[in-house]
Structure formats: C-alpha cells, structure tokens
Design an enzyme around this catalytic site. Structure first.
Site, short mmCIF file in Angstrom:
data_model
loop_
_atom_site.label_atom_id
_atom_site.label_comp_id
_atom_site.label_asym_id
_atom_site.label_seq_id
_atom_site.Cartn_x
_atom_site.Cartn_y
_atom_site.Cartn_z
N GLU B 60 64.83 -16.51 -30.14
CA GLU B 60 63.77 -15.66 -29.59
C GLU B 60 64.31 -14.33 -29.11
OE1 GLU B 60 64.25 -18.86 -28.93
OE2 GLU B 60 62.50 -19.76 -29.90
N HIS B 129 55.52 -27.55 -23.91
CA HIS B 129 54.52 -26.99 -24.82
C HIS B 129 53.21 -26.72 -24.09
CE1 HIS B 129 57.27 -29.36 -27.36
NE2 HIS B 129 57.07 -28.44 -28.28
#
Ligand SMILES: Cc1ncc(C[n+]2csc(CCOP(=O)(O)OP(=O)(O)O)c2C)c(N)n1
Lengths: 410, 337
Positions: B60, B129
């Site tokens: 990322e 998540h």
C-alpha cells in the site's frame, strides 16, 4: 536444553570509534579502468558482479582509464569542477550562517559533491529529480540562482517556500527538482510513480531519485524497488552510501554483509556500484542508466560509494562517534581534488586557475549572501504575513480555514 | 437512467472519467484483470487496456507513493486500497506527502489523486475488514474526506473527487455496496433497485464536495450521519416515531456547516452517528461544531451513538454495530432532556 549452544544476538559495529585509527583495511576495490562497460540492453541477471564491484575511472594520479571513461571535453570537465567548487563554497558559507544565528539548520554535502553535480549535468533539465536533502549540487549545476536557495534557508521574505519548510528543503518544478520531504525515503516511490506516468504518457522524460544508505532500510525504498522493477519504470534510483546515517554506520542499515547495490539483484534490477568520489565514473554510470531508461529498458539502482565529510547537519557532532581523521584517510580521496588533478594532468587546468575559481566561487556566494540578507534572515519580523500560513493547504480555502484565519486577526 | 448498485455506480463513475480524460487511470491489488475483490473496476481493463487499469503489488505504501508521483506528473490516478483496514502502510505517504506537497512547495507541485477504500462493518469481516478510519483522515490538513451513502451520490461524488485538484480520500461503505442496509438484521435486505437513489444517469454528472444532503426533513431533532449509518438513521427514525431531520453529510472534510447549522437551529436537538470507535472519532468533531455554532439553539445535550472503543469483534459485530434500538434510546434521551 543445554546452554552450550546458547544463541547470541549480533549487533553490527563499525571498525573504528573516536580515539581509534581509521580502518578501511577490510575493503578491497577493483583497479580504475578494470570494470568492463556492458551494453545498455544487458539483462540485469548478467550484472550481478557489478553489484559487488566498484566502477572506477580516475586513478589517484588523475588518469582516466578504461571502458567507462566518458571522454568529456575539457570545457564540460571544467564546468563540473566549477559547480563542485561552488557547491562547497555555498555549503561552507551556509554552515557558518547557521552558526551566526541567521538560520536554524543546515546540511552540507561536503565530500559528496561529485554525485549530484555530475548527475545533474547528465540528466536533461526536463527530467524530474526526487532528491533527498543532500543534493544541493543538482540545483547548483542546473544554474538555479544560489540567492534563491539562500532565501529559502533564511525563510526570508523572498523565500520561494514562503517560510514553510525547514532550511534546505527546496522545490523548483521548472528546474525539475521535486519538493524535498523531511520524511526519509518517501520520495523514492514517488519518483517511480512519476516515471511510470511518463511512460504511460508516451513522454521521453525520465525520473531520478536519491536516498542515503541509512534510508534504504525504510519500507518505502523496498516498495519503490518492487514497483520500479515490476513496471520497468524509467527511473534511476541512487543510493548515496556516505557510510553514515546520523551516528549509525551503514552496517546498521544492512551494509555489513552485502552492498546496497546488491539490493537490486533481488529485485531483478540493473545494479551498478560506483566510486562516488570519481566525477568521471559517476558521470559515466549515470549516462548508462539514463540511456537505458530512455530506451525503455527499465530502472537502474546505483550505489555511490562515498564518505560524508562533514557532520550529518548543524545539529550533529561526529567527533562523538567516529575518528576525527577518518574522512582525511578515506581511501578514495576527495572528489574535487581528484577532478582537479585530472584536468591538470591533461593540461586543461592549473593550480592558479583552481585558486582563482575558488576565490570567484567564494565571492559569488558572498555577493548572493549579501543580496539574500537584504531580504531578511530567519526571525526577521514581517517576512511572511501570518495569514499566509492558511494558503495552499488546499487549492481553495475551505470555510474552516477562513474562520481560523479570522481568529488570527484579533 | 439505469438502476445501479453502489458498486455499479462507482464502476460507472470510473468508466465515465476514463472515457473523458486520458489522465485518469486506476490500479490496486486485484484491480486489473479480475476487476477488484468487490468488482468496482470490473471490465475497465478489458475496455481501456492494461495500462489504464492494472494490478498492483501488495504494497500500500507503493500504491500510494507511486500514485502521488503520477499525480505530481499531471495524471489523475484513482487507487484502490483493498480494505480501509490495509491503508496503514500507506498512511505516511498520504499524511506526510499527498496532504502536504502543495503546501510545502508553495503551490509548485500538486497531487490530484483519489484514494478509494471500502470501509465499515456489518459483513462479518472481523477486526481487519471492518474498520472506519475516517477520523484519521479528517484530522489531517490537506486531505479531503468523502463518504457516499447511495449509488447516485457515489457516482457523482467520485467524479467530483477525481476532478478535484487536491488529494481526496474516498471511503466506500461496503455494507451498502449491494443494498441500503438499515441495521434491521431481522428483515430481508432490500436491493438497491427498490431505492430511488439507485437511479443513476449513465453519463457524466457531479455532486459537489462539501455539500450535505437532507435525506429526510423533520422538525424534532437533527441526526448527523454518513455512509451506512444514513440508512440506519432513517430506520431508527421510522421505528421511533420521532420526526427527525436526517442529514447525510456526504463530505466529512470540508463539512457542510451551513446545512448543519440551519437544521439544528430549527430542531434544537442533535444526535450524531458513526460506526467508528467513539473516542476522538469524527462525531466528537461534529459535536464540537454543533456546540460552537448552535449552542443557544440546543435544548438537549448532543448525543453520540458510535462503535465502541474496542477492535471490531467478529462474532459480536451486531452488539458493536449502532443498530436502530441503540439509536432510538439516544433519540429518546434527547427528546426527554
Ligand atoms: C522517516 C524518518 N525517520 C527518521 C528521520 C530522522 N533522520 C533524519 S536524517 C537521518 C539519517 C539519514 O541517513 P541516510 O539515509 O544515510 O542519509 P545521509 O544523511 O547520510 O545523507 C535520520 C534518522 C527522518 N527524517 N525521517
């Protein structure tokens, strides 16, 4: 379990500390001229030895040897030398300006001038440089006005960064010089992204970026290496191995058992390791890497092997962690002296010319200093209206910043 | 007009912008050939080629860092962080770099990039998540933060984000990707096709950043919400019988203070909702703003209904999630004060 085979934690340590004799005996270098110059379309897998060797052109007597000799005309060599002299004179004056209280902070590039100056001369002014904070030579060799650099260092009223950045954190888009960050290594993936964008756009410009040996330990460097290799970005990633981060030696960044150029091997990227104090060698490898990038053949990782001649910054005292005379014993000499020697040996320079060039540089810096100081030094009242701090946070100022700006008025 | 889910609307926004502007490209983990784990970039690689929609390494920091370089070059990259929970490796690039490049270079360099990331719980995603990290972005000078609640808004806001000349964090409430979930778990989920905001124009349109939407007018109190919680707020209002005005903020920064002020001045009561953890959450900022701007109109203390200050617990997510019953309790407290 028996303790006979108890494990022991390894903490790397340098060979010499203050009071010790500088010790470079563990290093062996190939002879100048010994390293062959591969074609630019060579596969990275054939360049493994380059990651562990050292490309050298100049010998210690000033002769240019071997396939990497870039065969520059005397005028180009003299220009390079003069930019290096100017960079050193500039550093010297700004270092003293900090000591005189005219600014808060300064960082010299003493001993590393060949790297940024030679590379700036090879790259086109349209290419984008993503430097760290020790590549002032890039701007100087792009003929960026040194008075503007001083204005930035003094945060005075003509500071192009409007008093927002720590001294030496220049930015000049028109000179292909990306705004310097204080966060180490963040510029490396950005350079890769810029290069990817150039390739995406069918442009002809390439990107180059610089970081120190210490900063290679940051995740951003490895992110950048991955992306550069995966997308074959037209970028040159330069690791300036000046042997030290602040006080920690390069072994703490992982340089004890391997080289920084060898990082390229694992990523399948062309790795070159070069004598960073050899102007001609730096020039030649940069030409090679730039040609390779321009031919769409992908990125190159260059490790510049050099020595940080001065303190890390004006806030640092290196005598507390390394031998005081270590720099003077550096086996690869001083980059200015070596180029000077070369020019003299080919009959294109003399001691008198050198002295005159040094004096001219000192005078040029002094003159620029006078001009910059007329616009104020750090702390001069009114250099930047306080309201200006709210500008450029966003393109348009949102309501909450307008409101905060009003609060400042009372 | 077509009926679209939020996923289809986001896909349509990207499609519209990629067709209009060759500077727009998109990349992220599994974004290329496969079209993203939530299918937001589906078919874009087939339509625009692999250079304009491609897979990125699982890094990322690299995704954000290279996008910054692309934006600095002059492109308009739209990156996908697979889940907002995985933006932390990119955080330094977003906070120290994207947000500050315009400022630190005195307008010399700018970063017109959009960072898309699905956020929020309610899908049994566990603590990795389900997070709602919006406050970590609204706290940063130089970033804009946007959260849509409907397909129509998702497309119009994403187009605005892509055209914005500053970096925009675009958080997508994944619980409502396929339907307007209202927090009532015992009832079947209504598909977007039954919701008027799933009527989405095929072509180009924009919803301006910084403008909230009054999704229900009401007289008795103001509910401030965004993302999934907008739908939960409507359900709570319906179940409570309280005539609440429900405001979908749409942009968290810069927030539409005028709409908030006018509403609270009218109703005199305010309940703030979010799924994120409570302490130093964005609701704290909203409460402070309402207090600063509407103090003399307030007839009751401001209420916050939020996630708890714990990681998102997998098996207990319905206890964690601010469901209508918890919201209704807060609404009643506000009414009775
Ligand atoms: C992310 C980050 N961590 C730490 C620092 C503090 N810091 C500034 S310079 C420096 C040493 C960097 O060494 P190196 O990369 O070798 O570069 P050099 O100074 O030798 O040119 C450190 C630790 C920082 N600026 N950014």
């Amino acid at each position: 379990m028996s303790r006979k085979n108890a494990l022991d934690l390894h903490i790397p340590a340098p060979n010499a500390r203050p009071g010790d004799k500088p010790d470079f005996s563990g290093w062996t270098f190939p002879e100048p001229g010994d390293t062959p110059r591969p074609d630019i379309d060579v596969s990275p897998s054939e360049l493994r030895d380059y990651a562990y060797g050292l490309i050298r052109v100049l010998d210690m007597e000033g002769n240019a040897l071997g396939a990497w000799a870039p065969h520059l005309d005397a005028e180009t060599l003299r220009r390079g030398l003069k930019y290096m002299i100017l960079t050193r004179a500039f550093d010297d004056r700004m270092y003293r300006a900090q000591r005189q209280g005219k600014t808060s902070f300064y960082m010299q590039s003493f001993g590393e001038e060949a790297i940024s100056v030679a590379q700036s001369m090879v790259l086109s002014p349209e290419d984008m440089c993503f430097p760290s904070y020790r590549q002032q030579g890039l701007l100087i060799a792009r003929d960026y006005p040194i008075v503007e650099m001083m204005n930035q260092i003094y945060s005075n009223k003509r500071d192009p960064m409007r008093g927002r950045q720590l001294p030496v954190m220049y930015s000049s888009k028109k000179d292909g010089f990306f705004t310097i960050s204080g966060n180490l290594a963040t510029q490396v993936p950005q350079a890769v992204g810029w290069a990817m964008a150039s390739a995406y756009s069918g442009d002809v410009r390439i990107a180059a970026t610089w970081l120190g040996d210490g900063s290679t330990a940051e995740g951003d460097f490895h992110a950048a290496m991955t992306f550069a290799a995966v997308y074959r970005a037209p970028v040159i990633i330069n690791v300036v191995n000046n042997q030290y981060a602040i006080s920690s030696f390069q072994g703490i960044a992982g340089g004890e058992n391997t080289t920084f150029a060898a990082r390229g091997v694992g990523y399948g990227m062309a790795p070159l390791r070069v004598d960073g104090n050899d102007f001609l060698a730096v020039y030649a490898v940069t030409q090679w890497a730039a040609e390779r990038a321009r031919a769409n053949l992908g990125p190159t990782l260059i490790e510049h092997f050099t020595y940080r001649g001065g303190p890390h910054s004006t806030s640092d005292d290196p005598s507390r962690y390394r031998p005081a005379d270590e720099g003077r014993s550096w086996p690869l000499g001083d980059p200015l002296e070596r180029l000077k020697q070369h020019l003299i040996s080919i009959g294109e320079w003399s001691d008198e010319q050198h002295r005159a060039a040094q004096e001219a540089a000192v005078e040029q810096v002094r003159e620029a200093g006078r001009e910059a100081e007329k616009e104020g030094v750090l702390g001069t009242e009114g250099a930047h209206p306080a309201q200006s701090m709210f500008e450029d946070v966003y393109k348009e100022m949102p309501w909450h910043l307008q409101e905060q700006r009003k609060q400042l008025e009372v | 007009m077509a009926t679209m889910t939020m996923i289809q609307a986001l896909n349509s926004a990207l499609d519209t912008m990629m067709a209009r502007d060759s500077r727009v490209l998109t990349f992220g983990e599994d974004v290329g050939y496969f079209g993203g784990v939530f299918k937001v970039t589906e078919h874009l690689q087939q339509k625009y080629g692999p250079k304009r929609c491609f897979d990125a390494p699982i890094n990322e920091c690299g995704i954000a860092g290279t996008a910054i370089g692309m934006a600095v070059y002059g492109l308009r990259p739209v990156i996908e962080i697979q889940f907002a929970d995985y933006m932390y490796p990119a955080y330094d690039q977003l906070v120290s770099e994207a947000a500050r490049i315009r400022y630190r270079s005195a307008n010399d360099f700018t970063v017109p990039m959009t960072v898309r990331m699905p956020y929020g719980g309610g899908i049994y995603g566990g603590q990795t998540h389900s997070q709602s990290p919006e406050a970590l972005f609204t706290h940063v000078a130089g970033l804009k933060t946007v959260i849509p609640a409907t397909p129509y808004d998702a497309k119009g806001l994403l187009i605005s984000a892509i055209e914005d000349d500053d970096p925009v964090i675009f958080l997508e409430p994944k619980r409502v990707y396929n339907g307007p979930f209202d927090g009532r778990r015992d009832r079947p989920v209504i598909p977007w096709s039954k919701h008027p905001a799933s009527e989405v124009p095929e072509g180009y349109y924009k919803i301006p950043l910084g403008k909230a939407n009054i999704v229900r007018e009401g007289a008795e109190m103001t509910i401030l919400a965004y993302g999934t919680m907008v739908h939960v707020a409507l359900a709570a209002t319906e179940d409570s019988g309280i005539d609440a005005e429900v405001i979908d903020l749409r942009t968290l920064l810069p927030v539409d203070i005028e709409t908030i002020k006018a509403s609270v001045a009218k109703t005199g009561r305010c309940v703030i909702l979010h799924e994120a953890t409570r302490t130093s959450g964005y609701g704290a900022e909203l409460a402070a703003l309402v207090q600063e701007h509407c103090f003399y109109h307030l007839e009751a203390p401001i209420e916050r209904v939020t996630g708890f200050d714990t990681p998102y617990p997998h098996a207990l997510e319905w206890e964690y999630f601010p469901t209508p019953p918890r919201i209704i309790k807060a609404m009643r407290r506000a009414m009775e004060a």
